[in-house]
Enzyme design. Structure first.
Site, short mmCIF file in Angstrom:
data_model
loop_
_atom_site.label_atom_id
_atom_site.label_comp_id
_atom_site.label_asym_id
_atom_site.label_seq_id
_atom_site.Cartn_x
_atom_site.Cartn_y
_atom_site.Cartn_z
N ASN A 68 0.84 -1.19 0.00
CA ASN A 68 0.00 0.00 0.00
C ASN A 68 0.88 1.24 0.00
O ASN A 68 2.11 1.14 0.05
CB ASN A 68 -0.98 -0.02 1.18
CG ASN A 68 -0.27 -0.03 2.51
OD1 ASN A 68 0.43 0.91 2.85
ND2 ASN A 68 -0.42 -1.12 3.26
N ARG A 69 0.27 2.40 -0.06
CA ARG A 69 1.03 3.62 -0.32
C ARG A 69 1.54 4.30 0.95
O ARG A 69 2.05 5.41 0.89
CB ARG A 69 0.17 4.59 -1.13
CG ARG A 69 -0.15 4.04 -2.52
CD ARG A 69 -1.02 5.01 -3.28
NE ARG A 69 -0.41 6.32 -3.39
CZ ARG A 69 -1.08 7.45 -3.52
NH1 ARG A 69 -2.40 7.43 -3.52
NH2 ARG A 69 -0.45 8.60 -3.62
#
Ligand code: CTP
Length: 423
Positions: A218-219
């Protein structure tokens, strides 16, 4: 930003008069680095040495670093009643390294050399950083002496676990100068509920491998978690940072544990939470992981679209919350379970969802933060948040830096710690 936490703490000591007591252990050489750090931050540093300390580092080294003579003998300036004057001049005193012998003298009130005589005259905040062999640290006498000092208001910082003189490994290492400086800065603040507390912070996103090349991630950049770790450390907490992969520099004075997957993060957090006072879960933990990990890279012709089968990851925060509820209902709490602080990544600040997560996972505090805006969310230095507490707290935080938001969250944690001490 966070790499400068050490400088911030040192600057808080600017203009202060620091008494640095050094006793005779191999870690005495690290006291020279501490003296330098303090002088660099703008403090006036007066060093006093036990005779044993001079076997490891000479008074001339400290005099050179601090620009003042380092004293060893109680009769160096007998006419001025040396130890009384040194104690009166100090805004804060730090003893690093403090050997088992020095700690025993402090606890017993003995005053048979300059360092112990000066200690008995001190009225300012005192920080003691022990360093010794594991056996000496673990000895009941030392543990009792440390408990006595802590009860009398001395802030004990460390020791760390690690390699000791002679190649042994265990608790007994002097904590690094940055941790000592952070504890000193915290000791000088009027209110310091986080000082000396053990805090576990998680940061960054987890990566769930599909094969040696690919992963589901994920970011999350880790910036919020790192800012929290740095802020807790600045307030004098002993911080264990469990971090997913990130490019951020390790915050000063914090012990970092690098993990990759949600399962590794779970193992690290559950182990560290056993004797933690606070757990802050800022990490973006992957909710799912591939059911099968392929040891060989999957050739793309064999990787059909939509064919990666997933299974649920355990919810670490919910596990901690459930464990606490179970222990409380069994009435078998060996010590108070840690305060639990969670985060929720939202594309709007939906209060109801935040409250639901707060109660469902058994948290004390949730920070609902926006992740979908140019100035709030992944990989930027600013954020917007809504803080919700199990005690009914509701606080909106408009656009602010992650460092400042970390300060607001720590203020709330300190308020909860005070409530807990009073209840
Ligand atoms: N968390 C955790 N273990 C997980 C998933 C999340 O400990 N397997 C923690 C996170 O570190 C964070 C909080 O739980 O503190 C986030 O809860 P979550 O329900 O995952 O919220 P969101 O990330 O906002 O996701 P969603 O709304 O999709 O449930």
């Amino acid at each position: 930003m966070v790499g400068f936490a050490q400088d911030f703490a040192a600057k808080e000591l600017s203009g202060r008069h620091v008494l640095l007591g050094v006793s005779g252990g191999i870690a005495a050489y690290k006291a020279a680095a501490l003296a330098r750090e303090l002088v660099k931050g703008g403090a006036t540093v007066q060093v006093v040495l036990t005779p044993g300390a001079t076997q490891f580092v000479g008074a001339a080294t400290f005099a050179g670093l601090t620009g003042r003579p380092a004293h060893t003998g109680i009769f160096d300036e007998a006419h001025a009643i040396h130890h009384v004057r040194l104690a009166r001049e100090a805004d804060i005193a730090v003893f690093a390294p403090a050997t088992a012998n020095l700690i025993a003298k402090f606890a017993a009130g003995l005053a048979d050399d300059l360092v112990s005589s000066t200690f008995t005259c001190l009225t300012c905040p005192v920080v003691v950083a022990p360093a010794m062999h594991t056996e000496m640290w673990s000895h009941t006498a030392t543990q009792d002496n440390i408990a006595t000092l802590a009860r009398r208001g001395v802030l004990v910082v460390g020791p760390d676990e690690g390699e000791l003189a002679g190649g042994d490994v265990g608790p007994g290492r002097l904590v690094d100068p940055a941790t000592i400086v952070a504890a000193m800065a915290a000791a000088l603040r009027p209110s310091r509920p986080l000082a000396g507390q053990r805090v576990v912070v998680t940061a960054g996103g987890t990566r769930e491998p599909i094969d040696p090349v690919r992963y589901i991630g994920n970011r999350s950049s880790g910036k919020m978690g790192y800012a929290l770790a740095a802020e807790c450390s600045r307030r004098g907490a002993r911080v264990e940072l469990v971090s997913g992969p990130t490019w951020l520099p390790e915050p000063a004075g914090v012990s970092t544990h690098s993990v990759e997957t949600a399962l590794q993060m779970r193992d690290a957090v559950l182990e560290l939470a056993v004797d933690a006072d606070v757990v802050i879960k800022a990490a973006a933990v992957a909710d799912f992981r591939p059911t099968v990990y392929h040891r060989q890279k999957i050739r793309k012709e064999h990787l059909e679209l939509g064919s990666v089968e997933l299974e649920r990851n355990p919810d670490i925060l919910a596990e901690l919350g459930a464990d606490r509820r179970r222990r409380q209902s069994e009435g078998a709490i060996p010590g108070p379970a840690p305060l639990l602080v969670g985060f929720a990544a939202e594309t709007d600040l939906e209060e109801e969802r935040g409250r639901d997560k707060l109660h469902r996972k058994g948290m004390d505090l949730i920070v609902v933060n926006r992740v979908d805006m140019a100035d709030a969310g992944f990989n930027v230095d600013t954020n917007r948040a809504l803080l919700l507490g199990a005690d009914g707290l509701r606080a909106e935080v408009g656009l602010t830096t992650k460092a400042e938001l970390a300060g607001v969250v720590c203020d709330q944690i300190e308020a909860l710690l005070v409530q807990r001490q009073q209840s």
